[in-house]
Every structure is written in C-alpha cells, then in structure tokens.
Design an enzyme around this catalytic site. Structure first.
Site, short mmCIF file in Angstrom:
data_model
loop_
_atom_site.label_atom_id
_atom_site.label_comp_id
_atom_site.label_asym_id
_atom_site.label_seq_id
_atom_site.Cartn_x
_atom_site.Cartn_y
_atom_site.Cartn_z
N GLU A 1 -2.85 -10.02 -4.19
CA GLU A 1 -4.06 -10.70 -3.75
C GLU A 1 -5.25 -9.76 -3.91
O GLU A 1 -5.09 -8.53 -3.99
CB GLU A 1 -3.94 -11.13 -2.28
CG GLU A 1 -2.72 -11.97 -1.96
CD GLU A 1 -2.81 -13.37 -2.55
OE1 GLU A 1 -3.93 -13.78 -2.92
OE2 GLU A 1 -1.78 -14.05 -2.62
N ASN B 1 -5.57 -6.78 -1.62
CA ASN B 1 -4.68 -5.64 -1.86
C ASN B 1 -5.37 -4.53 -2.65
O ASN B 1 -4.99 -3.37 -2.54
CB ASN B 1 -3.43 -6.07 -2.64
CG ASN B 1 -2.62 -7.15 -1.95
OD1 ASN B 1 -2.00 -7.97 -2.59
ND2 ASN B 1 -2.62 -7.14 -0.62
N CYS C 1 1.91 -22.48 29.40
CA CYS C 1 0.94 -23.16 30.27
C CYS C 1 -0.46 -22.58 30.09
O CYS C 1 -1.46 -23.29 30.20
CB CYS C 1 1.38 -23.07 31.73
SG CYS C 1 1.49 -21.38 32.36
N VAL D 1 14.93 -8.40 0.94
CA VAL D 1 16.19 -7.78 1.33
C VAL D 1 16.54 -8.33 2.71
O VAL D 1 15.92 -7.98 3.71
CB VAL D 1 16.08 -6.24 1.36
CG1 VAL D 1 17.40 -5.61 1.75
CG2 VAL D 1 15.64 -5.73 0.00
N ALA E 1 0.82 -1.21 0.00
CA ALA E 1 0.00 0.00 0.00
C ALA E 1 0.86 1.26 0.00
O ALA E 1 0.70 2.14 -0.85
CB ALA E 1 -0.93 -0.01 1.22
#
Length: 960
Positions: A469, A472, A592, A512, A437
């Site tokens: 996608e 997006n 836990c 990168v 974006a």
C-alpha cells in the site's frame, strides 16, 4: 529557488547511507555531498546543473496522509511541517578514496556491482537511489573539499549539521562554529569503528523541547477531591494515574467543586491512585464527576561543545570511560597515520564494518536529527556509545589469516568476524515470517551479511500474504510507488537480490497458521537453521513461536511501536520462548458501555466501527449464508407458512424487504437510521432513566463516568448529518450494485479498509462517532485520531525500525556461531526519551518430575512403534526409556487414556494406529503425557511432548 534553501549535504559511507534513507523516509529537504574529502561552499542549483524540483510538501505545508499516516501518529503535524522546511548538512570522510572498491558491496546497500565495474563515484551511485525514496525531498550533491582550511560560513544555511567518519580535529572545529551561531546550528557527530560506535549531540546552550516524551496524555475519571490543604485527588476504580511529582494536570467536568474546572495544578504524588494539588479548603464541596489530564510542559536542555565535557551514555558491558578512551585512541591513530590499526581485538575490527551495527546506530542518530529539527522528544545528552564486543569475544584467538581481505564484497564483514563465521552465514537457511517494515530492514541486513547464498546451499524463505500500500512506502524502503498493489514478499525478494545477487530467496504469499501446516510442516522446519518473525500481532507471533519450539529451532523476534522497540532472542535449550511470558490482555470495552453509556471518545469510535461491521459485513454475510442454504424465497415462504422454524429467517426477510433498489431508497434508509441511532435511542434511555434517577444508596444514576444523552434533531444544514447521510448512501449503493432478480438474494460484504479515502468507510465511522460524541457531550476526535483508533493503527517510524532490525541482526551472527547463553542480548529502547536497555535473555526453566527426571520446553521424548504396537506397549516403552510411567495420554483434544474414565482400561489392548487413526502418509504424532505425583492428593505432573513414530522406518522422510 524557495525562500528557505532546502539543501542536504550527505555522506555515501555504509553507516550514513542508513541515515540518508531514514531522514528522507521521514520528511527532510536535502542535498547530498561526496563524503570523501568534500566541501560545500557554492551549493546552488545552477552549480549542480539540475532541473528545478517539483513542488515539495514544504511549499504547500500539506501532509500526504496516504504516505505519512503512521509517522504522523509518532511526530505530529507540527513536527512534520518543521521537518519539511528544514535544511540539513550530512557529510563524512571515508578512507577508501573516491572510486568504488568491491568492499563497498558488503557495506553500502545502494551500490550495485555495475557501479563498481564502471568505477562510478560513490556519491553518483547513491544520489539517485536515495532521491527516489521520497518525492517530497530535494536531494542535491557537491564534490567540493571539506578540510581544516574550509570557510565554514556556508553552514549558516542549515539548521543541523551531521558529520561521520570525520577526523576528530575537524569535528571539533565544525562543532565550535555551529555552537557559536545565533541561533546555534545543531551539531551531531558520529562514528562506527567495526564493533564500536558513538554519537555526540550539541544542540546549543538552551535547546527547548516542546514534548520530552511523546506519550499521549491520558484522561482519567475522578472519584473524589477532598477539601483541605492540600486537596487530594483520588482516581476512579483504583486506576493508576502514572504521574510524577512536579508534573501538572488540568481539570474539567467536575460537579460541585467547579472552581477546579479549566485550571491547572502542579501535583505531589501520594500513591499510585492519588495525588495532592494544593489548597482546596475554600472551594465548594466535591459532588461527583470530573476528569483530569496531564499537561505537557516544555523542557530546556543545555549542551556543551564536543569533548569539552564527558557525559556518557554507555550501553554495554565495557566500562564507559574505557570505551571512550579506546575510541579516542583510534581517533589519534587515524589522525597521525591516516589509517586504522590492524592489531588487537577492537582495533583490528575498526578496519571492518558490521552492517547491522551501522543500521542500528543510523536509526538512533537519525532520530536525533529529527529532534534537532523539531524540538520533539528528549535529545541525547551528550555522548552515546554502543559496542558489540561480545560478537567477537569467541573469535579473538583465531589466526590473523581468518580476518584477511580476499577481494570480495564480504571483506569488511570478514575483518570483524573472520572467514569461518562468514561461511556459516553463507550456509544459513532462514525462514522469515512477514515482510513489512522490519522484514524489509532484515532482508537488507541479511543481504549485506551474505546470509543464505545459493552457491553454499543457503536460502532465505520469506512469506507474507499482503500487498503493498502507499502508506508502506514511508518506512518499507525496498518498495517504490511502482510496486503498489504488488505482493510484498516477491517484490522485497527481487529488491534484495539487487543488493546481493548471490543470495537464494524463496518468496511465498502464505500466512503461517494451522491452515498452512501442510506447507510449513515439520519437514520444512527440519531444514532450517533459524526463524525470524517480522509480524505485527501477538497471536501470529505465538503460533510461529510454538512451531519453532516444537521443531527446536532458534527464533529472533522484534517489534516497534512509535519510538519504542524490542528484540527477543529465543535459542533452543538455552532460553525461554515467546510463549513463556504473556502480556496482560487488552482491556475490552464492556458491551453496556458501548450500547448505552459511552464516556470517552474511544467508546463512540468503537461503537461506530461496530455499526459498520454489523451493517456492511456481518448482516450481508448472514444474508448470503441463508440464501445459499435455501433454494428460493418461495420455498422459504412455504416452509414458514407450514410452521417450520427457520433460524435467521426474520432478519434475512427484513433485509430483503428493506433492500434499496435505487438512490432514493438509500437516502430514506439513511434518514431512518439517523433518527434511530441519534434521537430515538436517546429518548428511550432518558425515559428509562430520567435525569433525576437515583440509586438505592441515594446517589445519582447519571454521574461520572455515565453521561446522559441529548437527542439530536436531523438538520440538513448540520455538516455532521450531511456526512452521515452521504457515507451511508455511498456504502449502501456499493453493496446493492446488482439489481437482477437472482442477484437480489446475494449481497457483497464489505471489509473495513481504513487507508482508502475513496471508499467511504472512514467517512461513515468518523461522522457516526462524532454524532454520538455530540449526543453524549464528549469532545470529538479529528479524522486522524479517529482513523488511528478505529483502524487500530500502530504508530511507526523508520528510525525505530532500522534500529530494531540492526540489533536483532547482530544476534543472528551469535546464533550462527553457536554462542553461549551469556553472550545473547535482549533489548528494549525508547528513542524518544532516549533510553536503551540491553539484558541477558531469560534462561530456560526446567520442570522436575522426579529427583532425577526433569524437562524444559525444548525437550521432546521419542518412542518408536510398529504395526501392532498397543497403548500398553507405548506406556511400557516410555517407562523403560525414560524411567517413569505415564498416567494419562492425550492426542490433541482427544484423551487416549485416562484411567479413571469408564472403558479406558480396555483401550490398553488397542493398537496406537487404531486409537489415533492417522491420516494417510502420517509418519508420527506428538502426544501429551502426564505422570502421577509423588505425594497423594497432589495434581498429576505434566511431561514433555512425546513424539510417537508409527514405525522406526518413518523417522526418515518425516511428515507432520
């Protein structure tokens, strides 16, 4: 035609092109109007002569989650549906006339060169390109005239009216008309004059906001509630409540003082960990447990008509009243002379356009449109000013010829920053990491600024390994449905070249990271002027920042989360770096708690996600690794019968023996898993810790935040059980799709993919989490909330993205101009509240080694060696060159010289090449050194990195 007329009368100017696409990326029904001398009177589909639009989202009220999932987390479904049924009028008057000029190519990213050559009207060019941003939005246009004589009654069909580049007298007239309607039509007026901008909002005399902040209310556990007047509530584990006096909270699950359950009380804050709630003296004593939650209360805002009162939010070093007066003077000049002035700093720039400022203000104003339509978030009250005078301060003494038009696409930019600065931008070489974006917004801004032009040997290198996608498309505006499953970087590069064909863009598909340092080497960085990060995670930012600092390159970082955004400017030798500060680490859920004692829905969702990873990713991967290391099952059997211990063999053999071969086996396995997780585990835990178990101090074991489980019996009529069974069956079948005998020794690991509703991943996690929540009496989450938590989705909206990219692009101009420290600005904003804070960057700190020797993160010492250069020579060279002798030398994780280490003094005679053992072709290495403290007993002092060249000749043609 639908009952609610979905028309959106819109502008075509540079600034309002931003607002158009941002509103459409959201979910508005709309129509577009020619902004130069236009009126919308008889706006009908027959007048427009356009075919009937396809069914819109507003008709069905269904929200396309695959497109809007990130935005839904910001606005919520109610606001989304209100937007879908809204009608907005967006208009303006440009002073450039009806036909295109070349100037437009540098200010309006929806206009192309062929539009200019063919002399199209701006609205005709913009209309189709805006309309394709969102198939759910109806976009119509009109070419009628809007002026002082226009009958404004046509505006009654709209819920919000937005004006830009409109004469002040006409703005006042339209604002008065909107304010006088019942209910009032929300009015927004805004303008950008070169380096100055303003926004004005009037939403009526009693505008109710349902959610002033947009923050998700937290639920906190209660340690104690006192009996008294007032009763005092104390948070468990010294957790800060984050409340303010006057807010209200509701209570649930309290034991003992049950009178509080289900009630709401106004709070008085006593400390960060406690608050008073009124008289509890007549209630039963508090025993244990309980949760409180902030109750959001609506807030009413009162607005005045345009210019009837001066309420200013000003965000620059200008005095607010002074800036307001300057812009009113520009209004008066424009009304009198039908043009803007061309002398002075601010007035001269008023003729031009800084496209990043238009982007930032367009994002901010578009958010106000959404507030006007939905009553979500606090609106501006009422004036907002944003200027970037610091951009032109160093340029004000340049000759007038610098700013004169030259008949190209950069004339509007040139009017603000001059020809010399334009040339610097044209020659700039930028490395942008990430193309989502923010990356798309940045590329658009760079295109309009003319950054990285091929004819000036400039370049933009952009890299992103991801594919596009559908989700997006809602905020990454360079992409269209036809681009789904194509690489982001190459697609965005092609779209950017359509905006500005003069650019040179090199698109990569790499991450990168350390694994790609052979590609993004020091030699690569040496040719750059600037690094821009458009990333969505902290670790990637930290790595890119470390590479930028190591290579002494400026870096621009930015990010958003919902309506919040930030920018950080990192300049060599002037500022701190991204790694100079660290946010507190995310609080991890104890093992836990996940395994046996979930207390909130986040725990059950994470448990379900962990089960997915274990069953469908980790175990298949372990299975594959085992059989890759062993030739056959018979060989493993023989070795185990011989008594050989084989790591992982038991788990792998269990997987092999239980591996399903057909659907019946999958169903049986699903049934067994259900009993294991949702019945036997609960029975085992209750056997170990019965409900009446007490601790040594006499307190109950099962008290808040611990919840006792309740075993669940399998029931085919229970929809949760059915979902669980179907989801596990589907996934097991996907993993075990091959039945040829050799293939039985191989599985296909699945990686969690939250955005594909056909793969069963979210079905499994949602149903497993809901069952576990039922077992522990935890309020279940809906699928949307489960998806956000399990997928760790960051809420996002196009308005924040445009604002943050615009602000950071303004700083790029300062970097190109080599501006001083005091002119750079970091920014934090929250468009929901709304607030924006511009601050100076953090000045770089220097570390003192001796009175006359210091260094910063940007410093790097250099030593040149030769073939026979020894470690002793290296130490002597540092002492002679920099006046201090190292006491320790380290290369990466390898300690080359530590005097106290046995045998290290013998290393002084060894050559550096022998000690370091560089790879073939390696020209230099960066070494870490430290120095003796001045006082005995103190720790050694760190030094800057020392770049050691194996020969003086290797300085040319460096290779990291």
């Amino acid at each position: 035609m639908p009952d609610i007329l979905r028309k959106f009368a819109a502008v075509n100017s540079d600034f309002w092109t931003e607002c158009l696409r941002l509103c459409f990326s959201g979910l508005l029904s709309s129509a577009v109007n020619r902004c130069s001398l236009s009126l919308l009177q008889n706006l009908t589909e027959e007048h427009l002569n356009t075919p009937s639009p396809p069914p819109t989202m507003a008709d069905s009220m269904d929200i396309d989650d695959s497109l809007y999932s990130r935005q839904r987390y910001v606005l919520g479904d109610s606001a989304m549906q209100q937007m879908a049924q809204s009608a907005v009028f967006l208009s303006g008057m440009g002073a450039l006339g009806i036909l295109h000029v070349v100037w437009d190519l540098g200010t309006n990213f929806f206009i192309r060169e062929e539009d200019v050559h063919s002399q199209k009207k701006r609205v005709e060019a913009v209309h189709s390109r805006v309309a394709e941003l969102n198939p759910y939005v109806q976009v119509n246009v009109s070419t009628d005239v809007l002026d002082e004589s226009t009958d404004l009654s046509f505006l009654k069909r709209y819920q919000c009216v937005v004006l830009t580049e409109t004469k002040l007298s006409l703005q006042k007239r339209i604002n008065h008309f909107c304010h006088s309607q019942q209910p009032p039509i929300k009015f927004i007026g805004c303008d950008v004059f070169g380096i100055c901008s303003r926004v004005f909002c009037d939403f009526g005399e009693a505008f109710e906001v349902s959610d002033p902040t947009g923050e998700e209310p937290k639920e906190l556990f209660i340690q104690n509630v006192s009996q008294g007047n007032p009763g005092v509530v104390t948070c468990m584990d010294s957790r800060t409540h984050g409340l303010q006096t006057g807010q209200s909270v509701c209570f649930k699950e309290i034991n003992g003082m049950i009178e509080l359950n289900g009630t709401t009380h106004q709070v008085t804050v006593l400390s960060p960990y406690s608050f008073a709630i009124g008289d509890t003296s007549s209630f039963r004593p508090f025993a244990h447990g309980g949760i409180f939650r902030l109750v959001k209360t609506p807030k009413t805002f009162n607005f005045n008509q345009s210019h009837s009162v001066l309420i200013i939010v000003c965000l620059s070093n200008q005095v607010p009243l002074q800036l307001h007066t300057i812009m009113l003077a520009l209004d008066a000049f424009l009304e009198q002379h039908a043009r803007l002035p061309n002398i002075g700093c601010v007035s001269r720039c008023a003729r031009g356009c800084l496209s990043p400022l238009a982007a930032a203000v367009g994002g901010i104003t578009s958010q106000e449109v959404l507030k006007a339509l939905t009553g979500k978030f606090s609106p501006l009250q009422q004036w907002f000013y944003l200027d970037v005078v610091e951009v032109v301060q160093p340029l004000q003494y340049l000759p007038a010829e610098e700013f004169a038009p030259r008949g190209d696409r950069y004339d509007a930019l040139r009017a603000c920053i001059g020809e010399s600065m334009c040339l610097k931008l044209h020659k700039f070489r930028v490395f942008m990491v990430g193309c989502g974006a923010i990356g798309c917004e940045m590329l658009k801004n760079l295109a309009l600024l003319g950054v990285g032009l091929s004819r000036y040997s400039g370049e933009i290198c952009v890299t992103d390994p991801d594919l596009i996608e559908k989700s997006n498309l809602n905020r990454q505006f360079l992409f269209r449905p036809r681009h789904i499953q194509k690489p982001k970087s190459t697609t965005a590069a092609a779209a950017t070249l359509e905006i500005n064909p003069e650019m040179q863009i090199d698109a990569h598909l790499n991450k990168v990271c350390p694994a790609t340092e052979d590609i993004y080497s020091d030699a690569f960085f040496s040719h750059l002027n600037l690094v821009v990060t458009a990333l969505d995670n902290v670790e990637a930012r930290r790595y890119v920042d470390s590479r930028s600092v190591s290579n002494q390159k400026a870096l621009l970082d930015s990010g958003t989360m919902g309506t919040k955004g930030h920018t950080e400017i990192i300049v060599p030798f002037l500022t701190e770096s991204y790694n100079s500060h660290r946010d507190p680490p995310e609080e991890e859920i104890p093992f836990c708690t996940l395994k046996s004692f979930p207390a909130v829905i986040e725990h059950t969702i994470q448990w379900a996600r962990d089960k997915f990873e274990s069953a469908f990713s980790h175990k298949p991967s372990t299975y594959n690794m085992f059989w890759q290391s062993h030739s056959s099952a018979q060989d493993v059997l023989q070795r185990m019968m011989a008594g050989e211990s084989m790591e992982g063999a038991f788990q792998v053999i269990k997987l092999l023996s239980r591996r399903p071969t057909h659907l019946d086996h999958c169903l049986a396995l699903a049934r067994l898993k259900f009993d294991k997780y949702f019945k036997r585990k609960a029975l085992q835990l209750l056997h170990s810790f019965p409900l009446d178990t007490r601790l040594k101090d006499g307190s109950l074991f099962w008290q808040s935040p611990k919840r006792p489980p309740s075993p669940i019996e399998f029931d085919l009529n229970d929809p949760l059980s059915e979902e669980e069974r179907e989801a596990i069956s589907q996934l097991q079948e996907a993993i075990n799709s091959n039945f040829v005998t050799p293939e039985r020794l191989r599985m296909t690991p699945l990686f969690f993919e939250k955005d594909d509703d056909t793969n069963g991943h979210m079905d499994l996690v949602a149903s497993a989490s809901a069952l576990r929540a039922q077992m522990y009496a935890i309020e279940a989450a809906d699928r949307l909330q489960t998806k956000r938590i399990a997928g760790k989705i960051i809420p996002a909206i196009a308005t924040s993205t445009a604002a943050v990219a615009g602000l950071v692009s303004l700083e790029l101009i300062k970097v190109a101009g080599g501006y001083g420290f005091e002119l750079f600005k970091n920014c934090f904003f929250n468009l929901a509240i709304p607030v924006m804070v511009l601050t100076e960057t953090a000045q770089v700190k220097r570390t003192q080694i001796r009175d006359d020797i210091s260094f910063s993160i940007w410093d790097r010492w250099t030593i040149f060696g030769h073939e026979d250069f020894t470690l002793s020579d290296f130490i002597s060279a540092v002492r002679e060159e920099y006046g201090i002798e190292p006491t320790m030398v380290v290369h990466g994780v390898k300690m080359l010289y530590v005097p106290v280490m046995p045998g290290h003094n013998k290393r002084l005679k060894l050559t550096m090449r022998k000690l370091i053992k560089p790879s073939a072709g390696r020209k230099y290495v960066d070494l870490t050194v430290s120095f003796a403290p001045e006082a005995d007993g103190d720790e050694d002092l760190p030094g800057p990195p020392v770049r050691y060249y194996f020969s003086r000749e290797s300085k040319s043609g460096e290779k990291a």
